[in-house]
Write an enzyme that holds these catalytic residues in place. Structure first.
Site, short mmCIF file in Angstrom:
data_model
loop_
_atom_site.label_atom_id
_atom_site.label_comp_id
_atom_site.label_asym_id
_atom_site.label_seq_id
_atom_site.Cartn_x
_atom_site.Cartn_y
_atom_site.Cartn_z
N HIS A 105 0.83 -1.19 0.00
CA HIS A 105 0.00 0.00 0.00
C HIS A 105 0.87 1.25 0.00
O HIS A 105 1.98 1.25 0.56
CB HIS A 105 -0.91 0.02 1.23
CG HIS A 105 -1.67 -1.25 1.43
ND1 HIS A 105 -2.61 -1.70 0.53
CD2 HIS A 105 -1.63 -2.18 2.42
CE1 HIS A 105 -3.12 -2.84 0.96
NE2 HIS A 105 -2.53 -3.15 2.10
N GLU A 122 -1.35 -0.62 8.43
CA GLU A 122 -2.31 -1.51 9.05
C GLU A 122 -1.63 -2.46 10.03
O GLU A 122 -0.40 -2.54 10.10
CB GLU A 122 -3.06 -2.32 7.99
CG GLU A 122 -2.17 -3.20 7.14
CD GLU A 122 -2.88 -3.77 5.92
OE1 GLU A 122 -3.95 -3.27 5.53
OE2 GLU A 122 -2.35 -4.74 5.34
N HIS A 180 3.24 -7.82 1.46
CA HIS A 180 2.57 -8.72 2.38
C HIS A 180 1.44 -9.47 1.68
O HIS A 180 1.00 -9.09 0.59
CB HIS A 180 2.00 -7.95 3.57
CG HIS A 180 0.97 -6.92 3.20
ND1 HIS A 180 1.30 -5.65 2.78
CD2 HIS A 180 -0.39 -6.98 3.17
CE1 HIS A 180 0.20 -4.97 2.52
NE2 HIS A 180 -0.84 -5.76 2.74
N ARG A 200 -1.60 -4.66 -6.18
CA ARG A 200 -1.28 -6.09 -6.32
C ARG A 200 -0.07 -6.26 -7.22
O ARG A 200 -0.03 -5.71 -8.32
CB ARG A 200 -2.47 -6.85 -6.92
CG ARG A 200 -3.62 -7.07 -5.97
CD ARG A 200 -4.63 -8.08 -6.52
NE ARG A 200 -5.28 -7.58 -7.72
CZ ARG A 200 -6.43 -6.90 -7.73
NH1 ARG A 200 -7.02 -6.61 -6.58
NH2 ARG A 200 -6.96 -6.50 -8.85
#
Length: 324
Positions: A105, A122, A180, A200
């Site tokens: 991200h 996150e 991740h 992605r």
């Protein structure tokens, strides 16, 4: 006349995913006629997916409406000055029946310039994991853009990824810029900035029912990597009963875990909202004006104006999230 604020619960927003399964229904009692539910968005201010209050006098109001009406009374003064009428966190439960795509991200700067969005830092708390289930977090060696792109182009990306076998209670911090993926067989709670921006980079050569591969974002993802990031993604924490045990403290959220047995008086002295996610058992949040039950798989938003309250349970585990 405005209704007095109280602990707010919201209808979950369920997301069908190519990698989703049945655990959100079987473990967390999420009700849906859809199959392959991968995510339950518990608390969201993402455009097009805004949470709706499910309890009390504000039932049927959107999170946006509540924030517009109550402002700093909901968020706290400093948070309202920082975020205005935008709720800053997105709270989820995620069930991966099969592997998620390998992804990352953007940080705040890149997300703002490209998408007019917050970045996406996150954390994950593993609630249940099948035998030999794993997560991908970071690389298994020192990395730079040249080496990464070489493996990506040679289709050997998985050779340089770090695979961690996981169990319930394992916790990970995923800063923006870190590669991740959630592996098959993992059910987890996710706390993140309010953002739905994902790049992605690899999707296991997976195709849909019509033989189409999902879109990848390698052209723009390379700028989002932070190859200098240290491998400090595993979170160590204490679990002393009946107290708030610190797990993650960062610029975007602070998360504690509470192993609750009996009664725990709480006092909010930070002029900030508090979110409770129930990850085990069932608990009650109460004071002289209200009483609200939170069961495993449920999430509750405690407004900043609620200063004194009590948590009680025969046995439960809560994640306690705030920004202060």
């Amino acid at each position: 006349m405005r209704a007095a604020l109280y602990p707010l619960k919201f209808h979950p927003i369920l997301k069908q995913k190519i990698w989703g399964g049945e655990k959100l229904h079987h473990y967390l009692n999420k009700q849906s006629t859809l199959k392959d539910i991968g995510e339950s968005w518990e608390l969201s201010d993402v455009e097009g997916d805004v949470s709706i209050v499910s309890n009390g006098a504000l039932k049927g109001k959107s999170l946006t409406d509540v924030l517009t009406d109550y402002g700093a009374d909901l968020l706290g003064t400093k948070n309202y000055e920082r975020f205005g009428n935008k709720f800053p966190l997105l709270i989820k439960f995620i069930d991966a029946k099969s592997d998620l795509s390998v992804q990352l991200h953007p940080n705040d700067t890149l997300a703002k310039s490209r998408h007019n969005s917050f970045g996406k830092t996150e954390m994950w708390y593993v609630m249940q994991a099948d035998e030999d289930a794993n997560l991908i977090v970071g690389f298994n060696q020192e990395m730079n853009a040249e080496t990464y792109l070489s493996h990506l182009n040679n289709k050997t990306l998985t050779d340089i990824l770090n695979f961690d076998k996981v169990k319930a209670g394992d916790t990970y911090f995923i800063a923006a810029g870190r590669i991740h993926a959630i592996g098959a067989g993992v059910l987890l709670a996710e706390i993140q900035q309010t953002s739905d921006i994902t790049y992605r980079v690899y999707d296991w050569d997976r195709t849909d029912d019509e033989g189409n591969e999902r879109e990848l974002h390698n052209d723009i993802a390379i700028e989002a990597f932070d190859f200098e990031m240290p491998n400090d993604f595993r979170v160590s924490y204490e679990t002393t009963a009946n107290q708030s045990n610190s797990m993650v403290n960062c610029a975007y959220f602070n998360t504690n875990v509470i192993e609750l047995k009996g009664n725990l008086p709480k006092k909010n002295t930070k002029d900030a909202f508090v979110i409770y996610m129930c990850v085990e058992g069932e608990a009650v949040i109460s004071n002289s004006n209200y009483k609200e039950t939170i069961k495993v798989g449920e999430t509750l938003l405690l407004p900043a104006t609620i200063l004194d309250y009590q948590l009680s349970a025969k046995q439960a585990k809560l994640l306690e999230v705030s920004i202060d």
